[in-house]
Design an enzyme around this catalytic site. Sequence first.
Site, PDB file in Angstrom:
ATOM      1  N   ASP A 206       0.952  -1.198   0.012  1.00 44.07           N
ATOM      2  CA  ASP A 206       0.056  -0.060  -0.182  1.00 44.07           C
ATOM      3  C   ASP A 206       0.812   1.204   0.039  1.00 44.07           C
ATOM      4  O   ASP A 206       2.046   0.989  -0.223  1.00 44.07           O
ATOM      5  CB  ASP A 206      -0.812   0.044   1.333  1.00 44.07           C
ATOM      6  CG  ASP A 206      -2.318   0.605   1.015  1.00 44.07           C
ATOM      7  OD1 ASP A 206      -2.141   1.847   0.495  1.00 44.07           O
ATOM      8  OD2 ASP A 206      -3.261  -0.086   0.980  1.00 44.07           O
ATOM      9  N   HIS A 267      -2.442   3.124  -4.564  1.00 49.97           N
ATOM     10  CA  HIS A 267      -1.981   2.708  -3.262  1.00 49.97           C
ATOM     11  C   HIS A 267      -0.805   2.090  -3.466  1.00 49.97           C
ATOM     12  O   HIS A 267      -0.423   0.906  -2.967  1.00 49.97           O
ATOM     13  CB  HIS A 267      -2.951   1.653  -2.723  1.00 49.97           C
ATOM     14  CG  HIS A 267      -4.383   2.167  -2.092  1.00 49.97           C
ATOM     15  ND1 HIS A 267      -4.357   2.360  -1.028  1.00 49.97           N
ATOM     16  CD2 HIS A 267      -5.577   2.400  -2.831  1.00 49.97           C
ATOM     17  CE1 HIS A 267      -5.703   3.067  -0.663  1.00 49.97           C
ATOM     18  NE2 HIS A 267      -6.334   3.073  -1.899  1.00 49.97           N
ATOM     19  N   GLU A 331      -9.475   3.202  -5.614  1.00 49.18           N
ATOM     20  CA  GLU A 331      -8.981   4.411  -5.307  1.00 49.18           C
ATOM     21  C   GLU A 331      -7.663   5.084  -6.055  1.00 49.18           C
ATOM     22  O   GLU A 331      -6.895   5.471  -5.189  1.00 49.18           O
ATOM     23  CB  GLU A 331      -8.711   4.325  -3.663  1.00 49.18           C
ATOM     24  CG  GLU A 331     -10.079   4.125  -3.131  1.00 49.18           C
ATOM     25  CD  GLU A 331      -9.941   4.313  -1.279  1.00 49.18           C
ATOM     26  OE1 GLU A 331     -10.913   4.762  -0.884  1.00 49.18           O
ATOM     27  OE2 GLU A 331      -8.892   3.730  -0.932  1.00 49.18           O
TER      28      GLU A 331
HETATM   29  C1  TNX Z   1     -11.161   2.023   1.846  1.00 46.11           C
HETATM   30  S1  TNX Z   1     -11.870  -0.852   0.805  1.00 46.11           S
HETATM   31  C2  TNX Z   1     -10.080   1.434   1.318  1.00 46.11           C
HETATM   32  C3  TNX Z   1      -8.828   1.353   2.255  1.00 46.11           C
HETATM   33  C4  TNX Z   1      -8.884   1.961   3.510  1.00 46.11           C
HETATM   34  C5  TNX Z   1     -10.384   1.652   4.069  1.00 46.11           C
HETATM   35  C6  TNX Z   1     -10.696   2.277   5.248  1.00 46.11           C
HETATM   36  C7  TNX Z   1     -10.707  -0.056  -0.158  1.00 46.11           C
HETATM   37  C8  TNX Z   1     -10.563  -1.190  -1.247  1.00 46.11           C
HETATM   38  N1  TNX Z   1      -9.973   0.802   0.090  1.00 46.11           N
HETATM   39  O1  TNX Z   1      -7.606   1.517   1.606  1.00 46.11           O
HETATM   40  O2  TNX Z   1      -8.075   1.314   4.414  1.00 46.11           O
HETATM   41  O3  TNX Z   1     -11.384   2.144   2.994  1.00 46.11           O
HETATM   42  O4  TNX Z   1     -11.894   1.797   5.931  1.00 46.11           O
END
Ligand code: TNX
Length: 616
Positions: A206, A267, A331
């Site tokens: 990450d 990430h 994301e």
């Molecule tokens: C979303 S769920 C994320 C994570 C974060 C999390 C915190 C996802 C695929 N990505 O990177 O840690 O929310 O709740």
Amino acid sequence: MKRALSISCLWICLLVLSSSVIMGQDNHLDITPTPQSLVQKNGHFILNSKTSFAIGKTQRADLKKVAAYFQSKILYSTGYNLNIKNSGSSNAISLQIDKSLKIGNEGYQLTVTPKKVIVKAKTPQGVFYGMQSVMQLLPPQIESETIIDNVAWEIPCVEIKDEPAYGYRGMMLDVCRHFHDVEFVKKQLDIMAMFKMNYFHWHLTDDHLWTIEIKKYPRLAEVGSVRRNADGSIHRGFYTQEQIKEVVAYAAERYITVIPEVELPGHALAALTAYPEYSCTGGPFELRNKWGVEDNVYCAGNDKTFEFLQDILEEVIPLFPGKFLHIGGDECYKGFWEKCPKCKMRMQKEHLKNLEELQSYFVKRVAAMVQKRGKQVIGWDEILEGGLAPEAIVMSWRGMKGGIEAAKQGHSVIMTPTDHCYLDFYQGDPTVEPNTYSMLRLQDCYKYQLIPDSVDASLIMGGQGNLWTESVPHYRQVEYMIWPRALAISETLWTDARLRNWKFFVNRVEQQFERFDRSGVNYARSIYDPIIYPHWDKEHQLKIAMKTEIEGLSLFYTFDNTIPDIYSNMYTDTLSIPKNASMLRVAAYKRQEQAGRLIDITIDALKKRAAEGEKK
Ligand code: TNX
């Protein structure tokens, strides 16, 4: 993977008929997840130092392993070192493979009589699950890590026929926000196996840490696994490939498949800190030391990025014999791609209409590499944007809609929506819980309904609980966040939805608490805390409604700063705030005993909550 065969009506009828037995308070019938069919009979089997495992004349190595696994567990608490023999007509736990059983591959049949315990299944995995049920039928002391004398090690006579509703029953652990070592991961695998969970999704890379050794790129571990936090402290940790193999083998002995997640295209800051040449700007970077998502991602225009990722995957793939590999996909900020000449060139050359299509190009290109190596890729639901890679499995986290959309396109889906599966959220009142965000009570996990109307049920592989660890720095807190909510998740994935019963589940959770206490597993007792709803009435007066998550609790409160007990006011109906009150103090009692934590909340904080509630 297809949803396991649906459970026959007969089983359901059997369960309903025997439900009076199951719903009873008999502690020895507290199997979680609830078996599809359980009938209690008279009498019990007594386990003693002369009890043996009988694994048949052929002495199958796989059954011997299962026997040895439980032999050592039983030795810890009872002090009995049970023999593993070929056969035994009495005082034996007989483990048998029977391919003719009308049951799924993970199912089992368990018969307990005063003379014998018989666990039958089509596969050793089924036998393993049958034995997990046997362990839960034994008194809670069986979970002790030291020998306990003077316990009658009784197993009630039962007839159980059981198999999972879903083939994918997972748990995800993020070891990048806070690293957790091999010993701890192994302990979690032990606990998962107790509740018949079979996939461990290991979030290994990450923005905040890269945690897997890659020999060709040593800086990933050297640089990518060391973070300087905002307060100057250092957080570090990675697994060597030998350690990874050790965990994978350990998991396999518990019939758990490990799925590594290597995040891309976003990430990825830990990797880019070590090798900035694979970003759009060239860096330099530092590992992200505030939570949230990093904007810098892998450059999608540079072919060298794909070579880098291919090399990494070439090392990762052989470490994980399971058929799945998770490539993240969530994301991804695309602002740098928009400005990057190489990315713009890529879009032109590949006729990509927008940045979503560029993201899809990226994911598809990596997915193809993985698929060439014989693995199936899994990605978070953002991989739908710009077009799904062929055959990709979608892990639906932003609600169920991504999963629904993917299933409509004929793709397999793992459901892990935030409002049922996010174990990093609060599980009780924020004033007494470790700091995090959003709310997910045990009951919310239990309400998890995996198959929305209008999708082909056979495409829903199952689901999983996700523990992101931004606000989970310590291993004890990892357990606190996972248990008991993962019990609810395991039951929703194993047990037919028609057999779910919240009240009965809570009884079993309470019994499980005793087992956790004995085995040194931390867990949350948040179900015993009051739930407080401040709100404004029509006259704009602040009112407070309260309730409890489970039955059988009474709430006692004060407004005069004194500590409430059973002689204080008992909550019966919505409260008004007395003049001059500055704080509400409230605690739940079970009979005469305080069950939950004392919650102190100032009137100002209540007002703030009421206002936030209104905004929602
Ligand atoms: C979303 S769920 C994320 C994570 C974060 C999390 C915190 C996802 C695929 N990505 O990177 O840690 O929310 O709740």
